[in-house]
Design a protein around this motif. Structure first.
Motif, PDB file in Angstrom:
ATOM      1  N   ILE A 294       0.869  -1.175   0.000  1.00 51.82           N
ATOM      2  CA  ILE A 294       0.000   0.000   0.000  1.00 51.82           C
ATOM      3  C   ILE A 294       0.903   1.222   0.000  1.00 51.82           C
ATOM      4  CG2 ILE A 294      -1.822   1.252   1.224  1.00 51.82           C
ATOM      5  CD1 ILE A 294      -2.741  -1.397   2.392  1.00 51.82           C
TER       6      ILE A 294
ATOM      7  N   PRO B 164      -0.654   4.658   2.436  1.00 51.17           N
ATOM      8  CA  PRO B 164      -1.539   4.140   3.493  1.00 51.17           C
ATOM      9  C   PRO B 164      -2.283   5.225   4.260  1.00 51.17           C
ATOM     10  CG  PRO B 164       0.767   3.973   4.158  1.00 51.17           C
ATOM     11  CD  PRO B 164       0.765   4.344   2.703  1.00 51.17           C
TER      12      PRO B 164
ATOM     13  N   VAL C  95      -5.499   5.958   2.576  1.00 46.83           N
ATOM     14  CA  VAL C  95      -6.428   4.840   2.737  1.00 46.83           C
ATOM     15  C   VAL C  95      -7.135   4.928   4.095  1.00 46.83           C
ATOM     16  CG1 VAL C  95      -6.600   2.342   2.993  1.00 46.83           C
ATOM     17  CG2 VAL C  95      -5.166   3.312   1.178  1.00 46.83           C
TER      18      VAL C  95
ATOM     19  N   ALA D 246      -7.112  -3.901   1.646  1.00 44.68           N
ATOM     20  CA  ALA D 246      -6.572  -4.840   0.687  1.00 44.68           C
ATOM     21  C   ALA D 246      -7.619  -5.879   0.298  1.00 44.68           C
ATOM     22  CB  ALA D 246      -5.334  -5.539   1.274  1.00 44.68           C
TER      23      ALA D 246
END
Length: 208
Positions: A21, A24, A27, A205
């Motif tokens: 990632i 991150p 996210v 994910a």
């Protein structure tokens, strides 16, 4: 709105199965803006456990039935005894020697054999009590940790502890990146433990 954030210390997070990632922080911010609950510590209730904790877990999607609540509350004394043995600030992000593994095993053992209550319902109930220590072992995280699963033949508490040990290895591998995310979130008014951050990244994910 999807956050797109670039900061100097925004390091990639490396998950299992070749998943990296690269951003991150964006996210995690995306999850938070979508309404995912932030961490709020309540030190005054850190050693208690009751129906209100189970109702709180249900508001978070645990789906613990009335019969399961009653069965868990029959173990209340054992659960609270184990909680008292675990420091409120115990963290899975620290050194392995600082993690109260024995007390954590006793806490998990207190839930063993309760019909309909597995790792997901247990950890969703316990996570608010030790937010830096206990990951939410829901079906997504359990699937992610399947290489660390001792199998159904293992005792309940031992099997749960095996998953947490595997989780810690991933957290250790990404310690610098996750701590950087935590610092950046704090600047924006969000208080999340390293454990909760990794939970959300594993979820991202799975949803990708």
């Amino acid at each position: 709105m999807l956050w797109a954030v670039r900061v100097k210390d925004n390091r990639p997070v490396v998950l299992r199965n070749g998943v990296d990632i690269d951003d991150p922080l964006s996210v995690v911010l995306g999850f938070l803006e979508a309404g995912w609950a932030r961490d709020v510590d309540d030190v005054s209730r850190a050693a208690s456990f009751g129906e209100s904790d189970l109702r709180l877990a249900n508001r978070g999607g645990a789906r613990i039935s009335a019969a399961e609540i009653a069965a868990i509350l029959e173990r209340r004394r054992a659960i609270e005894r184990a909680l008292r043995a675990i420091p409120h600030d115990a963290s899975l992000a620290g050194a392995a020697t600082s993690v109260p593994w024995l007390a954590l095993a006793q806490l998990f053992d207190a839930f063993a054999g309760i019909r309909g209550v597995g790792f997901s319902k247990m950890t969703k109930s316990l996570y608010p009590k030790r937010r830096a220590l206990i990951p939410m072992l829901d079906s997504v995280v359990q699937k992610y940790l399947e290489d660390d699963d001792l199998g159904s033949q293992a005792p309940f508490g031992e099997r749960a502890l095996g998953l947490v040990r595997g989780y810690k290895r991933d957290l250790d591998r990404n310690r610098a990146a996750v701590r950087a995310i935590r610092r950046e979130l704090a600047k924006r008014g969000y208080e999340l433990s390293e454990v909760r951050i990794l939970d959300l990244l594993i979820w991202s994910a799975a949803l990708a």
